[in-house]
Design an enzyme around this catalytic site. Structure first.
Site, short mmCIF file in Angstrom:
data_model
loop_
_atom_site.label_atom_id
_atom_site.label_comp_id
_atom_site.label_asym_id
_atom_site.label_seq_id
_atom_site.Cartn_x
_atom_site.Cartn_y
_atom_site.Cartn_z
N LYS A 64 0.82 -1.21 0.00
CA LYS A 64 0.00 0.00 0.00
C LYS A 64 0.86 1.26 0.00
O LYS A 64 0.62 2.20 -0.77
CB LYS A 64 -0.90 0.02 1.23
CG LYS A 64 -1.71 1.31 1.39
CD LYS A 64 -2.41 1.38 2.72
CE LYS A 64 -1.57 1.99 3.81
NZ LYS A 64 -1.63 3.48 3.83
N ASN A 65 1.86 1.29 0.87
CA ASN A 65 2.67 2.50 1.02
C ASN A 65 3.48 2.82 -0.23
O ASN A 65 3.91 3.96 -0.41
CB ASN A 65 3.59 2.38 2.23
CG ASN A 65 2.83 2.45 3.54
OD1 ASN A 65 1.70 2.91 3.59
ND2 ASN A 65 3.44 1.97 4.61
N ARG B 222 -3.61 11.27 4.04
CA ARG B 222 -2.46 12.16 4.04
C ARG B 222 -1.56 11.96 2.82
O ARG B 222 -0.95 12.90 2.34
CB ARG B 222 -1.64 11.95 5.32
CG ARG B 222 -2.33 12.37 6.58
CD ARG B 222 -1.38 12.28 7.76
NE ARG B 222 -0.20 13.10 7.54
CZ ARG B 222 -0.13 14.40 7.79
NH1 ARG B 222 -1.19 15.04 8.26
NH2 ARG B 222 0.97 15.07 7.57
N CYS C 284 -4.08 13.63 12.10
CA CYS C 284 -3.89 12.19 12.04
C CYS C 284 -3.98 11.62 13.45
O CYS C 284 -3.39 12.18 14.39
CB CYS C 284 -2.53 11.86 11.42
SG CYS C 284 -2.17 10.11 11.33
N ARG D 226 2.51 14.50 12.32
CA ARG D 226 3.02 14.27 10.97
C ARG D 226 2.99 15.55 10.11
O ARG D 226 2.31 15.62 9.11
CB ARG D 226 2.25 13.14 10.30
CG ARG D 226 2.38 11.83 11.02
CD ARG D 226 2.32 10.64 10.11
NE ARG D 226 0.98 10.22 9.81
CZ ARG D 226 0.68 9.08 9.16
NH1 ARG D 226 1.64 8.29 8.77
NH2 ARG D 226 -0.56 8.75 8.92
N PRO D 227 3.73 16.60 10.51
CA PRO D 227 3.68 17.86 9.78
C PRO D 227 4.27 17.73 8.38
O PRO D 227 5.05 16.83 8.09
CB PRO D 227 4.54 18.80 10.65
CG PRO D 227 5.47 17.87 11.38
CD PRO D 227 4.68 16.62 11.63
N VAL D 228 3.88 18.67 7.51
CA VAL D 228 4.34 18.64 6.11
C VAL D 228 5.42 19.68 5.85
O VAL D 228 5.75 19.94 4.70
CB VAL D 228 3.15 18.86 5.15
CG1 VAL D 228 2.15 17.73 5.29
CG2 VAL D 228 2.49 20.21 5.38
N ASP D 229 5.98 20.28 6.90
CA ASP D 229 6.97 21.33 6.67
C ASP D 229 8.20 20.82 5.93
O ASP D 229 8.79 21.55 5.12
CB ASP D 229 7.39 21.98 8.00
CG ASP D 229 7.93 20.99 9.01
OD1 ASP D 229 7.35 19.91 9.16
OD2 ASP D 229 8.95 21.30 9.66
N ASP E 265 5.02 0.55 11.84
CA ASP E 265 3.77 -0.01 11.33
C ASP E 265 3.55 -1.47 11.73
O ASP E 265 2.50 -2.06 11.41
CB ASP E 265 3.71 0.10 9.80
CG ASP E 265 3.31 1.50 9.34
OD1 ASP E 265 2.94 2.32 10.19
OD2 ASP E 265 3.36 1.76 8.12
N ILE F 162 8.80 6.74 16.75
CA ILE F 162 8.47 7.40 15.48
C ILE F 162 7.27 8.33 15.62
O ILE F 162 7.33 9.50 15.25
CB ILE F 162 8.19 6.35 14.38
CG1 ILE F 162 9.36 5.37 14.27
CG2 ILE F 162 7.94 7.05 13.05
CD1 ILE F 162 10.67 5.97 13.87
N ARG G 268 -8.36 0.15 4.66
CA ARG G 268 -7.42 1.07 4.03
C ARG G 268 -6.12 0.37 3.64
O ARG G 268 -5.44 0.84 2.72
CB ARG G 268 -7.09 2.24 4.97
CG ARG G 268 -8.23 3.20 5.23
CD ARG G 268 -7.75 4.36 6.07
NE ARG G 268 -6.51 4.89 5.52
CZ ARG G 268 -5.41 5.13 6.23
NH1 ARG G 268 -5.38 4.89 7.53
NH2 ARG G 268 -4.33 5.61 5.65
#
Length: 419
Positions: free
Chosen positions: A22-23, A92, A116, A121-124, A306, A328, A398
């Site tokens: 999936k990932n 995401r 989340c 889990r920032p997108v910076d 995971d 993590i 998912r």
């Protein structure tokens, strides 16, 4: 809302076919934005997330068809370069369309993803990587508005910490940038290598994928290609832990040994036999209770976050006390209270869970809180006395293709209940 019912106490014996990752599949699908030629992906898992991303890509103008595990994506032209909130908030990974849209179109407007359950889990890091490639970025009303009117240019990106999503995003943007891009402290996961292999078959020039330094030399255009999605190492680890917990002897068909070496090491300490076999990996757990074993999650090649919830479920019935340390994500012990409803003894102390194994879990009504937490409850249910009912299994859909059928084929008493 569907639920899953499991009547525990049955060992697992047989073969489990491992689906495409999936990932990896999600980022490979996004690669269609980078070319006007068809991209064919085989071993494509049929999941809620891949179906959702199909809708988003069609919004941009992609033509997508599917036949079994073969998917063809063709984006001859971009009809728009805006990803609205309603299409991004549900997953995401959809934020990673920003770089490819920018690389092909010169501008893009993409909603910031929602929160989340397992952490911020920032997108910076994603945005800083795009800025290093010459993108002009503004944040307005919950959207990222990015421009590169003269195209992206190669640059140097050093990630302050390892980020799989940011590494993938930078690669997807850099393949069409002018000049050379260097990514330092890059993620090393097999999914990174899979993305690089696919893009290389499309004409990209990428070196070092799978190491901490990746170099991308931009090209003018990418062509179409056919690529097989790498087998899912998280699904592999999940079924291995299911066999370890419930007992039995199962071949994980198409699984790749080197992608889960940290797990094989821990399972060996717990008394489980994992060995390469023709066609995949064979897992045997036939000697009674597992031995309690500690883990600490780390970026690849360390123990994967995971698989942490699934490992905790196994340790709930192990002999002795184990320490599970999560480094993590914050908030990734939400499955622990649900496991405790089944009789597990778990003491949460910040980013550590101290698990004292019990001889028997008891079936109960429990609730999934996220994708990996949901499957940890399935594993617990396989070994629990009586019946376990798991609610909110849309989380499970998912990331796991045909989970009930795969487990039932190996002897589990499991069914989905439509409500």
């Amino acid at each position: 809302m569907d639920s899953i019912k499991i009547r525990g106490g049955h060992g697992l014996n047989g073969t489990v076919p491992i689906s495409g990752a999936k990932n990896s599949a999600l980022k490979l699908m996004v690669a269609t934005i980078l070319t006007d030629e068809p991209l064919v992906l085989t071993r494509m898992p049929d999941l809620a997330d891949t179906r959702f991303l199909t809708t988003l890509l069609q919004h941009f103008g992609a033509e997508i068809s599917r036949d079994g595990n073969r998917m063809q994506l063709h984006t001859p032209r971009l009809e728009n370069a805006e990803a609205p909130y309603d299409l991004v908030r549900k997953m995401r990974a959809s934020f990673n369309v920003l770089g490819p849209l920018l690389a092909r179109n010169g501008e893009a407007r993409v909603s910031l993803p929602g929160g989340c359950a397992i952490g911020a889990r920032p997108v910076d890091l994603h945005l800083k990587a795009l800025e290093a490639l010459g993108a002009e970025i503004e944040l307005a009303e919950g959207y990222v508005e990015a421009k590169a009117p003269k195209g992206l240019t190669g640059g140097a990106v050093t990630f302050p910490f390892v980020s799989v999503g940011a590494t993938e995003h930078a690669i997807l943007a850099a393949v069409l940038a002018k000049g050379e891009t260097t990514l330092e402290n890059a993620a090393r996961e097999p999914e990174i290598v899979d993305l690089a292999d696919c893009l290389t078959s499309m004409g990209a020039r990428i070196e070092g994928a799978g190491s901490a330094t990746i170099t991308i030399t931009g090209v003018d255009r990418l062509n179409g290609a056919t690529h097989a999605v790498v087998p899912d190492r998280i699904e592999t680890g999940t079924y291995a832990l299911a066999v370890a917990t419930a007992g039995g002897d199962v071949l994980l068909e198409d699984a790749v040994w080197k992608h889960n070496e940290a797990l094989w090491d821990r399972l060996g300490h717990a008394g489980v036999i994992a060995a390469w076999a023709e066609g995949g990996i064979r897992i045997r757990s036939e000697n009674g209770r597992l031995a309690a074993t500690d883990i600490e999650t780390r970026p690849y090649p360390g123990f994967p976050t995971d698989e942490q919830a699934q490992f905790m479920a196994a340790m709930c019935v192990a002999d002795g006390r184990s320490v599970i340390r999560e480094t993590i994500f914050e908030n990734r012990f939400m499955h622990a209270p649900e496991l405790m409803r089944m009789g597990a003894q778990i003491d949460l102390r910040g980013n550590e869970a101290i698990v004292t194994g019990v001889e028997t879990l008891r079936g109960a009504q429990v609730m999934a809180t996220d994708l990996r937490a949901s499957v940890s409850l399935v594993i617990a249910g396989l070994v629990a006395a009586g019946e376990t009912t798991i609610g909110r299994v849309y989380h499970l859909d998912r990331g796991f293709e045909g989970l009930e059928a795969k487990l039932a084929a190996c002897g589990a008493d499991i069914e989905r209940v439509k409500e």
